[in-house]
Design a protein around this motif. Sequence first.
Motif, mmCIF file in Angstrom:
data_model
loop_
_atom_site.group_PDB
_atom_site.id
_atom_site.type_symbol
_atom_site.label_atom_id
_atom_site.label_comp_id
_atom_site.label_asym_id
_atom_site.label_seq_id
_atom_site.Cartn_x
_atom_site.Cartn_y
_atom_site.Cartn_z
ATOM 1 N N LEU A 1 39.557 24.423 -10.815
ATOM 2 C CA LEU A 1 41.283 25.928 -10.999
ATOM 3 C C LEU A 1 40.926 26.860 -10.253
ATOM 4 C CD1 LEU A 1 43.937 26.197 -12.549
ATOM 5 C CD2 LEU A 1 42.712 27.058 -13.929
ATOM 6 N N CYS A 2 42.097 27.338 -9.499
ATOM 7 C CA CYS A 2 41.751 28.829 -8.422
ATOM 8 C C CYS A 2 43.277 29.335 -9.188
ATOM 9 C CB CYS A 2 41.787 27.628 -7.309
ATOM 10 S SG CYS A 2 40.306 27.202 -6.570
ATOM 11 N N VAL A 3 42.847 30.741 -9.660
ATOM 12 C CA VAL A 3 44.416 31.644 -9.584
ATOM 13 C C VAL A 3 44.521 32.399 -8.012
ATOM 14 C CG1 VAL A 3 45.264 33.349 -11.507
ATOM 15 C CG2 VAL A 3 43.391 30.914 -12.019
ATOM 16 N N ASP A 4 45.551 32.979 -8.391
ATOM 17 C CA ASP A 4 46.537 33.618 -7.215
ATOM 18 C C ASP A 4 47.657 34.267 -7.569
ATOM 19 O OD1 ASP A 4 44.994 35.054 -4.179
ATOM 20 O OD2 ASP A 4 46.951 35.217 -4.874
ATOM 21 N N LYS B 1 50.333 27.659 1.150
ATOM 22 C CA LYS B 1 49.320 27.632 2.130
ATOM 23 C C LYS B 1 48.004 26.989 2.108
ATOM 24 C CE LYS B 1 47.467 30.034 6.251
ATOM 25 N NZ LYS B 1 46.976 31.864 7.147
ATOM 26 N N ARG B 2 47.569 27.207 1.230
ATOM 27 C CA ARG B 2 45.888 26.055 0.821
ATOM 28 C C ARG B 2 46.627 24.951 0.661
ATOM 29 N NH1 ARG B 2 44.473 29.366 3.159
ATOM 30 N NH2 ARG B 2 44.206 31.709 3.199
ATOM 31 N N LYS B 3 47.974 24.948 -0.399
ATOM 32 C CA LYS B 3 47.823 23.265 0.201
ATOM 33 C C LYS B 3 48.167 22.659 0.929
ATOM 34 C CE LYS B 3 50.919 20.361 -3.616
ATOM 35 N NZ LYS B 3 51.570 19.731 -2.368
ATOM 36 N N VAL C 1 46.929 20.603 -6.527
ATOM 37 C CA VAL C 1 48.394 20.814 -6.346
ATOM 38 C C VAL C 1 48.100 21.928 -7.105
ATOM 39 C CG1 VAL C 1 46.611 19.656 -8.547
ATOM 40 C CG2 VAL C 1 49.655 19.586 -8.839
ATOM 41 N N ILE C 2 49.213 21.978 -7.219
ATOM 42 C CA ILE C 2 50.014 23.662 -7.867
ATOM 43 C C ILE C 2 50.073 23.524 -8.934
ATOM 44 C CG2 ILE C 2 50.723 25.628 -8.123
ATOM 45 C CD1 ILE C 2 50.829 25.389 -4.495
ATOM 46 N N SER D 1 41.389 19.533 -7.305
ATOM 47 C CA SER D 1 41.450 21.272 -6.844
ATOM 48 C C SER D 1 43.148 21.982 -7.701
ATOM 49 C CB SER D 1 41.522 21.659 -5.616
ATOM 50 O OG SER D 1 42.023 20.974 -3.987
ATOM 51 N N VAL D 2 43.335 22.309 -8.028
ATOM 52 C CA VAL D 2 44.618 22.916 -8.593
ATOM 53 C C VAL D 2 44.385 24.541 -8.538
ATOM 54 C CG1 VAL D 2 45.267 22.797 -10.646
ATOM 55 C CG2 VAL D 2 43.683 21.658 -10.918
ATOM 56 N N GLY D 3 45.496 24.996 -8.248
ATOM 57 C CA GLY D 3 45.861 26.412 -7.676
ATOM 58 C C GLY D 3 46.760 26.609 -9.101
ATOM 59 N N LEU D 4 47.249 27.857 -9.523
ATOM 60 C CA LEU D 4 47.279 28.521 -10.438
ATOM 61 C C LEU D 4 48.391 29.508 -9.852
ATOM 62 C CD1 LEU D 4 49.270 28.295 -13.195
ATOM 63 C CD2 LEU D 4 47.197 29.707 -14.062
ATOM 64 N N VAL D 5 49.897 29.747 -9.751
ATOM 65 C CA VAL D 5 50.210 31.089 -9.648
ATOM 66 C C VAL D 5 50.190 32.070 -10.883
ATOM 67 C CG1 VAL D 5 51.846 32.610 -8.551
ATOM 68 C CG2 VAL D 5 51.117 30.537 -7.843
ATOM 69 N N ALA D 6 49.286 33.707 -10.710
ATOM 70 C CA ALA D 6 49.583 34.276 -11.964
ATOM 71 C C ALA D 6 48.172 34.773 -11.381
ATOM 72 C CB ALA D 6 48.807 33.254 -12.951
ATOM 73 N N ASN D 7 48.062 36.102 -12.795
ATOM 74 C CA ASN D 7 46.896 36.711 -11.804
ATOM 75 C C ASN D 7 45.529 36.736 -13.646
ATOM 76 O OD1 ASN D 7 45.757 39.836 -12.994
ATOM 77 N ND2 ASN D 7 47.726 40.450 -12.085
ATOM 78 N N ALA D 8 44.723 36.417 -12.975
ATOM 79 C CA ALA D 8 43.302 36.482 -13.502
ATOM 80 C C ALA D 8 43.003 37.418 -14.592
ATOM 81 C CB ALA D 8 42.231 36.569 -12.236
ATOM 82 N N ALA D 9 43.463 38.377 -14.390
ATOM 83 C CA ALA D 9 43.448 39.640 -15.550
ATOM 84 C C ALA D 9 43.962 38.778 -16.757
ATOM 85 C CB ALA D 9 43.431 40.876 -15.062
#
Length: 547
Positions: free
Chosen positions: A186-189, A197-199, A206-207, A229-237
Amino acid sequence: MANPRFPVPGGPTLRAKGWRQEALLRLLENVLAVGEDPDNLIVYASLGRAARNWAAHAKIVETLTTMDEDQTLVIQSGKPVGLLRTHPQAPLVIMANCNIVGQWAKAEVFYELQEKGLICWGGLTAGAWQYIGSQGVIQGTYEIFMRIAEKRFGGTLAGRFVLTAGLGGMGGSQPLAGRMAGAAILCVDVDPERAAKRKAIGYLDVIAPDLDAALALVLAAKAEGRALSVGLVANAADVYPEIHRRGIIPDVVTDQTAAHDLVYGYVPNTRTLDEARAMRKTDPATLMAESRAAIAVHVRAMLDFQQAGAEVFDNGNLIRTHARDGGVADAFDIPIFTEAYLRPLFSRAIGPFRWMALSGDPEDIRKIDDKVLELFPDDRIVANWIRLARDNVPFEGLPARIAWLGHGARTKLALAVNAMVRDGALTGPVAFSRDHLDAGAMAHPNIMTEKMKDGSDAIADWPLIDAMTLCSSMADLVVVHSGGGGYAGFMTSAGVTLIADGTDAADRRLGLSLTNDTSLGVIRYADAGYSEAVDEAEKKAVGWLGL
């Protein structure tokens, strides 16, 4: 995925007076073609620029296309300042980017100098025109994951959950590297454009629309032993503490956000992305304070995961340093990846070596892949990587490859490739470079040289000696970089580019430069007392004096 307004170079037509000059011009064009924000000359890491400004860029291009082979272009922090008469064996380009005198090497001073147009940060490979897209760090990320797999999980990350953040020019390698290692990652940005772009280039499968969906996807893949590999648009904090609050403990936790820069990199969870961008100009001091506070929350969650049994490491972005400054006293209980997993390799000068097909023809890279497998059939790391990369790693910009090769092996491959160019087996010349994070090329007490056995963490003589050695060895481009923005005062590194154009002169440049570069890497670690380096020095007669 290149920006259409910054086309990928290639083809047989020369615009310069020779292939050496043309090669460096194409590498400059390539870093913008695959860069994160080429309109502002930014290649990666929020501030890493290919040139100081567009006027400087234009003069660099003009000079590379008109200079003779017995001249040397001198570049100071992304600005061409001189064209000197030297000799045909001298470097074509020498540059120094963002080197500030020690007492002044602070983020605030850097920002002031940048605003005045007097300096720019070259990152590691951005300002030296050596960046090859996310592939440039993907093998290093993969090798870290595999060392963790060997250490903790029986040699594979299949059935394991990796949590990380950052999908920029460096962090964007993580989802593909994790998937190649067999993990559910899981990759957060915070930036939806980066995730998209990475997708688009195949690094993200998948996002997910939200955290619940992201965790459902990852945990299902983990249960099935399926790589994903899964992307998530959010803040890691926000995300890291929430995952811990839910009682979910990933197997591996790291981070590769642009935490090194509290103004232009990291986005605090108190602000939207647009608000943070606006504050970079209107209120940078407040933004720095809020970023530091958010990083403290972020790293505290990483420590909580570590206490719960996760394998947690710093991926080289100064996040622990800023967390400690933000009040997390035990931030350095998290180990740095170099010292934790890779130092035995660096002790033998094994590190991230790369090559780019200047023709633009992907077949040239595939032929070199075959040559690598032919030359190093017993090198488990290299053979495994080449086969994996062929099947999984898409080209970005000029077709390129990276592989962790060490002393002697780099020289052997480069000379073989130069012979392939000479014999017409390849469509065109090939450029060789390496990451600045290499055995003799970097001093960075919070990353590369943290916890050196002899306590020599902060001594920056080694990259300076490396650059001088490379000039003496007739390399085509030699550069010395120091940190900018949040990295100011934290590191110094040296970089090199060499052109295999099929000539006898290239044989000499490649042989001397690559052999001496890795010799110095072995010497640096032997001098620090690492047994692997001493063994390498003795077996391969690298020239260590042994005092």
